[in-house]
Write an enzyme that holds these catalytic residues in place. Structure first.
Site, short mmCIF file in Angstrom:
data_model
loop_
_atom_site.label_atom_id
_atom_site.label_comp_id
_atom_site.label_asym_id
_atom_site.label_seq_id
_atom_site.Cartn_x
_atom_site.Cartn_y
_atom_site.Cartn_z
CB SER A 1 -10.37 23.99 -5.14
OG SER A 1 -9.39 24.79 -4.56
CG HIS B 1 -11.22 25.38 -1.53
ND1 HIS B 1 -10.43 24.31 -1.88
CD2 HIS B 1 -12.12 24.90 -0.65
CE1 HIS B 1 -10.84 23.23 -1.23
NE2 HIS B 1 -11.87 23.56 -0.48
CG ASP C 1 -12.33 20.11 0.91
OD1 ASP C 1 -12.80 19.24 1.68
OD2 ASP C 1 -12.72 21.29 0.91
#
Ligand SMILES: C[S@@+](CC[C@H](N)C(=O)[O-])C[C@H]1O[C@@H](n2cnc3c(N)ncnc32)[C@H](O)[C@@H]1O
Lengths: 218, 288
Positions: free
Chosen positions: A16, A43, A136
């Site tokens: 991310s 992401h 995540d």
């Protein structure tokens, strides 16, 4: 002869915040003839519309495409999860996109990619979790490890956003901590020899035993 | 003798292979007991949802859930909610709505009547979005809009047209990007954290239960919008639905799919021509 459980069949990468730079470096240095599929979940902003993948494809050593639904997985290709869709790998080794609800406030979610790829490839999967400012990917990495695959994270001390790799370490979901340079070396070595243990020799720092069985805490 | 071996056959099979059998049996049970066919749905996503459901309800294994699917209606209803993904929003992918407005509306205008079918409308946000644009284009009054889904709970929400006010700011932004001519606030009444879509938008709307895997044609359509539904189907079921859509469209009628859905590989591909690749808009051509 490589033991079947030590033979790499696929690589999955998640990241991310701060991971784009790492991906640029990894894809630029990836050997053009690396005959493994690589699945990437980064992401992205909802308005991306394929731009990040197109940009990475320009500099990538390997063929890099945005993943399409029901596309058969071909070795030597980097598949990039599109914005606003989860990317899953089917056991039949085809790709699936889904517009399910967000997981960990993210779509695509790294957990979703890692968990499905772990079921599809088992011990043949090598998963890399990069820089990021949320958690995540940590549970997904735990699943990768439980299914016999290899779970790797970017060294949090070198990650612009250490939370993501750190969350995986806290879950005891990690086999080894690597620098970005070591990740590139790993891909180069896998190009010559598919043995995961040989490719990892001397790279990074090994971590402790996996979390006890029974599944990650939700 | 093999039959007397101390290890019964099957014991060495690994746990994940056994779980695959359990999943097959669960989907078979759902189909034979309730008629919902999840056997032709994209497997990894179904597997993920079933695993989450099994864990959240405290089952030890999928087989225990299968018993309840056969005998416990309420549990089955909960499971269907989990298996059918009703995630949606207003003006999702604004550029698609802009493309419909620019490429499709002028042709709709040339026809005296306009029948629109939203297949897999979920909780209805997409239906109200298009209704707003049809209204602004002066096409609403001649339109009949059918919105269908196989999830009755979602249809109930769609029929009421009451949504969380918290999402309206994002929707208003998408509405502008879609080329909306007024302000989104003109189309709903806000009240205590929720909004109710205007009754004027509901006049020509019909919500109905329809299962794309089982049910047939129910009218001649000028535009079919079916977005982010087929992505969950395997190729065979997709082919069935594409043929159903081809059979349901007037010649020259339009089909709009989700941004990651494609009819390129379908056996019905020759019955359509591409209008806008990025917005996934196709047009029904004459059968040869
Ligand atoms: C992700 S939603 C899509 C909503 C909306 N069209 C959009 O794009 O935002 C998918 C919908 O398809 C419906 N669906 C799935 N299988 C179906 C079937 N066999 N027949 C009718 N509807 C189905 C689900 O109930 C769900 O409401």
């Amino acid at each position: 002869m490589i033991a079947p459980a030590d033979r790499c069949e696929a690589v999955a990468i998640g990241g991310s915040m701060g991971a784009l730079q790492v991906l640029i470096e990894l894809t630029e240095r990836a050997p053009a003839a690396l005959s493994l599929p690589i699945f990437v979940c980064l992401h992205l902003h909802a308005s991306d519309r394929g731009r990040t993948a197109a940009h990475l494809a320009l500099g990538s050593g390997m063929r890099l495409v945005e993943a399409s639904d029901k596309e058969a997985v071909v070795p030597g290709t980097i598949y990039f999860a599109p914005a606003e869709y989860h990317l899953l790998v089917e056991r039949s080794r085809t790709l699936a996109l889904s517009s399910d609800e967000k997981v960990n406030f993210s779509r695509p979610s790294i957990d979703v990619l890692f968990e499905s790829a772990a079921l599809a490839y088992g011990s043949g999967l090598v998963a890399l979790l990069l820089s990021g400012a949320n958690a995540d990917g940590a549970r997904g990495l735990a699943t990768v490890r439980r299914c016999g695959g290899t779970a790797l994270v970017q060294d949090p001390s070198s990650a612009p956003a250490p939370m993501m790799p750190q969350a995986a370490l806290d879950l005891r979901a990690v086999d080894r901590v690597l620098s970005v340079a070591a990740m590139s070396t790993l891909l180069e070595r896998l190009h010559h020899d598919r043995s995961v243990s040989a490719a990892l020799r001397g790279l990074g720092t090994a971590c402790g035993a996996p979390a006890p069985l029974g599944g990650p805490t939700p | 003798m093999a039959e007397l071996s101390s290890r019964p056959p099957g014991v060495s099979m690994d746990a994940s292979a056994v779980a695959q059998i359990e999943l097959d049996l669960l989907l078979e049970a759902i189909f034979r007991r309730h008629g919902h066919d999840f056997r032709s749905y994209a497997r990894a996503s179904v597997e993920r949802r079933v695993a989450a459901f099994v864990a959240s309800k405290g089952y030890a294994r999928i087989s225990d859930l299968t018993a309840d699917v056969l005998h416990d209606e309420a549990r089955f209803a909960e499971l269907t909610q989990t298996l059918s993904i009703t995630v949606t929003e207003m003006f999702r992918d604004p550029y698609v709505f802009a493309a419909l407005r620019e490429a499709v509306f002028p042709v709709l205008r040339s026809w005296p009547r306009c029948r629109v079918w939203h297949a897999g409308c979920a909780t209805g946000e997409e239906v109200y979005s298009l209704a707003i644009l049809l209204h602004e284009a002066g096409l609403y009054d001649r339109s009949t809009i059918y919105a269908t889904d196989f999830n009755d709970a979602a249809l109930g929400v769609a029929r009421r047209g009451i949504y969380d006010a918290g999402r309206m700011r994002d929707y208003a932004q998408s509405y502008r990007e879609a080329g909306g001519a007024k302000t989104l606030g003109d189309y709903y009444l806000a009240n205590y954290g929720s909004v109710a879509m205007s009754g004027a938008l509901k006049q020509n709307l019909t919500f109905a239960s329809h299962n794309l895997a089982l049910d047939g044609v129910f009218g001649e359509m000028h535009l079919i919008v079916c977005r982010n539904v087929l992505i969950y189907f395997d190729r065979e079921l997709q082919d069935r639905v594409f043929s159903l859509f081809a059979d349901s469209l007037v010649r020259g009628g339009y089909l709009c799919l989700g941004s990651k859905e494609d009819l390129q590989f379908s056996s019905a591909a020759s019955r359509f021509e591409l209008v806008d690749r990025e917005a996934r808009i196709y047009r029904r051509v004459a059968d040869r």
